[in-house]
Design an enzyme around this catalytic site. Sequence first.
Site, PDB file in Angstrom:
ATOM      1  N   GLU A 112       0.851  -1.198   0.000  1.00 20.01           N
ATOM      2  CA  GLU A 112       0.000   0.000   0.000  1.00 20.01           C
ATOM      3  C   GLU A 112       0.878   1.237   0.000  1.00 20.01           C
ATOM      4  OE1 GLU A 112      -2.680  -0.499   3.333  1.00 20.01           O
ATOM      5  OE2 GLU A 112      -3.920  -1.924   2.239  1.00 20.01           O
ATOM      6  N   HIS A 233      -9.424   9.569   3.127  1.00 19.90           N
ATOM      7  CA  HIS A 233      -8.945   8.505   2.235  1.00 19.90           C
ATOM      8  C   HIS A 233      -9.103   9.023   0.811  1.00 19.90           C
ATOM      9  CE1 HIS A 233      -8.293   4.673   0.322  1.00 19.90           C
ATOM     10  NE2 HIS A 233      -8.007   4.131   1.494  1.00 19.90           N
ATOM     11  N   ARG A 279      -1.084   9.102   1.834  1.00 16.41           N
ATOM     12  CA  ARG A 279      -2.472   9.492   1.596  1.00 16.41           C
ATOM     13  C   ARG A 279      -2.737  10.981   1.574  1.00 16.41           C
ATOM     14  NH1 ARG A 279      -5.692   5.197   5.182  1.00 16.41           N
ATOM     15  NH2 ARG A 279      -5.097   3.507   3.806  1.00 16.41           N
ATOM     16  N   HIS A 340     -11.887   9.554   6.807  1.00 15.98           N
ATOM     17  CA  HIS A 340     -11.622   8.122   6.986  1.00 15.98           C
ATOM     18  C   HIS A 340     -11.127   7.770   8.390  1.00 15.98           C
ATOM     19  CE1 HIS A 340     -10.523   4.098   5.720  1.00 15.98           C
ATOM     20  NE2 HIS A 340      -9.246   4.287   5.995  1.00 15.98           N
ATOM     21  N   ARG A 375      -1.455   9.096   9.213  1.00 13.33           N
ATOM     22  CA  ARG A 375      -1.281   7.657   9.465  1.00 13.33           C
ATOM     23  C   ARG A 375      -0.867   6.918   8.199  1.00 13.33           C
ATOM     24  NH1 ARG A 375      -4.717   3.120   8.785  1.00 13.33           N
ATOM     25  NH2 ARG A 375      -6.394   4.501   8.101  1.00 13.33           N
TER      26      ARG A 375
HETATM   27  P1  FAD Z   1     -13.975   0.300  16.061  1.00 12.12           P
HETATM   28  O1  FAD Z   1     -13.632  -0.915  15.324  1.00 12.12           O
HETATM   29  O2  FAD Z   1     -14.647   1.378  15.309  1.00 12.12           O
HETATM   30  O3  FAD Z   1     -14.896  -0.119  17.285  1.00 12.12           O
HETATM   31  C1  FAD Z   1     -15.500   0.864  18.094  1.00 12.12           C
HETATM   32  C2  FAD Z   1     -16.573   0.205  18.922  1.00 12.12           C
HETATM   33  O4  FAD Z   1     -17.045   1.085  19.920  1.00 12.12           O
HETATM   34  C3  FAD Z   1     -17.793  -0.220  18.137  1.00 12.12           C
HETATM   35  O5  FAD Z   1     -18.177  -1.492  18.585  1.00 12.12           O
HETATM   36  C4  FAD Z   1     -18.842   0.817  18.523  1.00 12.12           C
HETATM   37  O6  FAD Z   1     -20.167   0.396  18.393  1.00 12.12           O
HETATM   38  C5  FAD Z   1     -18.462   1.035  19.961  1.00 12.12           C
HETATM   39  N1  FAD Z   1     -18.918   2.298  20.543  1.00 12.12           N
HETATM   40  C6  FAD Z   1     -18.701   3.553  20.093  1.00 12.12           C
HETATM   41  N2  FAD Z   1     -19.272   4.442  20.919  1.00 12.12           N
HETATM   42  C7  FAD Z   1     -19.852   3.732  21.920  1.00 12.12           C
HETATM   43  C8  FAD Z   1     -20.608   4.088  23.072  1.00 12.12           C
HETATM   44  N3  FAD Z   1     -20.914   5.364  23.378  1.00 12.12           N
HETATM   45  N4  FAD Z   1     -21.051   3.092  23.882  1.00 12.12           N
HETATM   46  C9  FAD Z   1     -20.793   1.790  23.595  1.00 12.12           C
HETATM   47  N5  FAD Z   1     -20.098   1.400  22.500  1.00 12.12           N
HETATM   48  C10 FAD Z   1     -19.627   2.370  21.689  1.00 12.12           C
HETATM   49  N6  FAD Z   1      -7.178   0.201   9.164  1.00 12.12           N
HETATM   50  C11 FAD Z   1      -6.172  -0.641   8.853  1.00 12.12           C
HETATM   51  O7  FAD Z   1      -5.185  -0.739   9.592  1.00 12.12           O
HETATM   52  N7  FAD Z   1      -6.235  -1.378   7.705  1.00 12.12           N
HETATM   53  C12 FAD Z   1      -7.281  -1.309   6.854  1.00 12.12           C
HETATM   54  O8  FAD Z   1      -7.315  -2.003   5.841  1.00 12.12           O
HETATM   55  C13 FAD Z   1      -8.339  -0.423   7.156  1.00 12.12           C
HETATM   56  N8  FAD Z   1      -9.391  -0.286   6.315  1.00 12.12           N
HETATM   57  C14 FAD Z   1     -10.434   0.497   6.692  1.00 12.12           C
HETATM   58  C15 FAD Z   1     -11.556   0.572   5.867  1.00 12.12           C
HETATM   59  C16 FAD Z   1     -12.661   1.301   6.248  1.00 12.12           C
HETATM   60  C17 FAD Z   1     -13.858   1.375   5.348  1.00 12.12           C
HETATM   61  C18 FAD Z   1     -12.644   2.000   7.489  1.00 12.12           C
HETATM   62  C19 FAD Z   1     -13.824   2.786   7.924  1.00 12.12           C
HETATM   63  C20 FAD Z   1     -11.523   1.961   8.290  1.00 12.12           C
HETATM   64  C21 FAD Z   1     -10.412   1.212   7.910  1.00 12.12           C
HETATM   65  N9  FAD Z   1      -9.273   1.143   8.709  1.00 12.12           N
HETATM   66  C22 FAD Z   1      -8.255   0.311   8.362  1.00 12.12           C
HETATM   67  C23 FAD Z   1      -9.239   1.802  10.019  1.00 12.12           C
HETATM   68  C24 FAD Z   1      -9.532   0.753  11.105  1.00 12.12           C
HETATM   69  O9  FAD Z   1     -10.559  -0.100  10.659  1.00 12.12           O
HETATM   70  C25 FAD Z   1      -9.948   1.391  12.412  1.00 12.12           C
HETATM   71  O10 FAD Z   1      -9.096   2.420  12.760  1.00 12.12           O
HETATM   72  C26 FAD Z   1      -9.930   0.349  13.524  1.00 12.12           C
HETATM   73  O11 FAD Z   1     -10.696  -0.756  13.147  1.00 12.12           O
HETATM   74  C27 FAD Z   1     -10.442   0.950  14.798  1.00 12.12           C
HETATM   75  O12 FAD Z   1     -10.676  -0.087  15.723  1.00 12.12           O
HETATM   76  P2  FAD Z   1     -11.287   0.292  17.130  1.00 12.12           P
HETATM   77  O13 FAD Z   1     -11.460  -0.989  17.859  1.00 12.12           O
HETATM   78  O14 FAD Z   1     -10.510   1.372  17.741  1.00 12.12           O
HETATM   79  O15 FAD Z   1     -12.719   0.940  16.769  1.00 12.12           O
HETATM   80  C1  SIN Z   2      -7.557   0.664   2.623  1.00 15.50           C
HETATM   81  O1  SIN Z   2      -7.803  -0.511   2.397  1.00 15.50           O
HETATM   82  O2  SIN Z   2      -7.233   1.487   1.770  1.00 15.50           O
HETATM   83  C2  SIN Z   2      -7.662   1.144   4.016  1.00 15.50           C
HETATM   84  C3  SIN Z   2      -6.375   0.941   4.672  1.00 15.50           C
HETATM   85  C4  SIN Z   2      -6.275   1.796   5.882  1.00 15.50           C
HETATM   86  O3  SIN Z   2      -7.106   2.651   6.141  1.00 15.50           O
HETATM   87  O4  SIN Z   2      -5.290   1.608   6.592  1.00 15.50           O
END
Ligand code: FAD
Ligand code: SIN
Length: 526
Positions: A112, A233, A279, A340, A375
């Site tokens: 990437e 993104h 990015r 993003h 990032r």
């Molecule tokens: P999340 O996975 O968002 O989980 C947050 C949780 O908190 C959820 O369960 C939500 O419901 C809960 N929550 C929120 N507020 C409350 C509340 N008030 N009370 C109770 N529960 C609550 N990153 C990479 O490294 N590689 C990738 O390929 C990549 N692709 C991506 C593609 C997309 C489309 C997106 C949107 C993001 C991508 N990212 C990627 C970023 C990455 O997915 C996120 O940064 C990461 O998953 C965050 O994980 P997290 O556990 O911190 O939050």
């Molecule tokens: C992507 O697949 O382009 C998302 C990767 C990322 O947000 O780290």
Amino acid sequence: MEAYDFLVIGSGSAGLTFALEACAHGTVALVTKKERTDSNTNWAQGGIAGVLGPDDTPDLHVGDTLIAGAGLCDEQAVRTLVEEGPAAIRRLMTFGASFTVDSEGGLSLGREGGHSRRRIVRHADRTGREVERSLVDEARRRPNIHVLEHHNAIDLITLPTSGGLPVCAGAYVLDERSGRVEQYAARATVLATGGCGMVYQHTTNPPIATGDGVAMAWRAGARISNMEFIQFHPTSLYAPNSRSFLISEAVRGEGGVLRRADGTAFMGEYDERKDLAPRDIVARAIDSEMKRVNTPCVYLDITHKDGEWLKDHFPTIYAHCLTFGIDITTDWIPVVPAAHYSCGGIKTDLNGRTNIDRLYACGEAACTGVHGANRLASNSLLEALVYARRSSADAVARVNEWDIIEELPEYNLAALGREGDPVSAIDLQARLQSVMQRYVGIVRSNARLQKASAAITALTGEAVGLFADGVITHDRLEARNLLQVAGLIVASAQLRHESRGLHYTTDYPEQVESEKHETLLVKEAE
Ligand code: FAD
Ligand code: SIN
């Protein structure tokens, strides 16, 4: 009152990882505001970065991360991420996560933007779904983890101490099915609530991403850093009137080329790394192209690849685009940038500790110093896994020193504001998103930030009527948090008098050495 050893708020990669590491040492309540798989994690496409290839080294991954971060990464935080990353990925595999393999059965590593080596561990183009599935399945096998769906955390319960800084005793949680607000007391509490993409009109994030953890932490007196660095993104599908859909960076990693409508490839005019530049650079180049000729999108061309190969590597993207009549094996994909990822968040040390005693933060809600001003792709799932494990280990080591605090105040409904005229949460949210999209996007200026600030102040004034009828709902809580987080983004952006990484302003277009520091917001004592 409910009482647990650990209270985990959020069921994405960070929250689940924390819970899985902690549950051997005590009881865990994992509250999540929708279904357990509703998370940014579940939507991740590209993969998880890790030093696993024969030609790769930790120094190379650290170096790539520091370059992307534009001088603001905490190098120790990055080194910790990179060095502990492979073990965190292998741990996920022991939970049953399966990743795409090559013809010899080894991990097939993707590439990437910003990465000098192939180092992305992936499950086709739906890595997040596989990560989430394996963590959720593993959590089901652990009786000590009590998952509470449709439980929406409203505010932290903090109590004053003689030392000045408060102690966190748990959280007030709305059980959305009964409508009751309950106290969840815990020895240790962790915010793993993810990002805040919903602050913007166009975002790759699912609707849960409303910045609740950052808003709760801020209200409780936690330090918040680097909120101006919102990552756009470069490539989300341009499909007016439908929710944004990500076209993974891996498409450019595999040779996809950004083109103008006339077919010319333009990234070479902006950066020598062309389509694989970090990015911030690619998103700004697309923004500039769109403004230059007043076009609603640019195009991503991957048609030179074999059709069957494309369907195999990008099954989700292929299928989704087809529903819009776009066959990625023969057609260029119309793309636009979309909000993003939040590089900033609740400031923590390398063990996930915040400045509030007994309160941890990890995942996208936290700011560990890993990402700096921008990032690097696929470093965020890695950060969630590595730093959730570290936070959990730290909390486990200290939890026996802490008692459950039994005498907790009831939730003060007045704290939500019940003074003004009734106002629609959905309408408030839509107006806020429009302001943020217009004035706090990829290219900023003093005047635009000032307009955003004034608009947020006015919307915050209206929001005092959100709970006028005394009823607490999901949408109202989210609108309250979105307003708070938008205010923090704008305030941080106004403090940075330079352009660096994701923060670009026409009033200070250069990077300035004296501005090379984090932006730290601390709430004044009330
Ligand atoms: P999340 O996975 O968002 O989980 C947050 C949780 O908190 C959820 O369960 C939500 O419901 C809960 N929550 C929120 N507020 C409350 C509340 N008030 N009370 C109770 N529960 C609550 N990153 C990479 O490294 N590689 C990738 O390929 C990549 N692709 C991506 C593609 C997309 C489309 C997106 C949107 C993001 C991508 N990212 C990627 C970023 C990455 O997915 C996120 O940064 C990461 O998953 C965050 O994980 P997290 O556990 O911190 O939050
Ligand atoms: C992507 O697949 O382009 C998302 C990767 C990322 O947000 O780290």
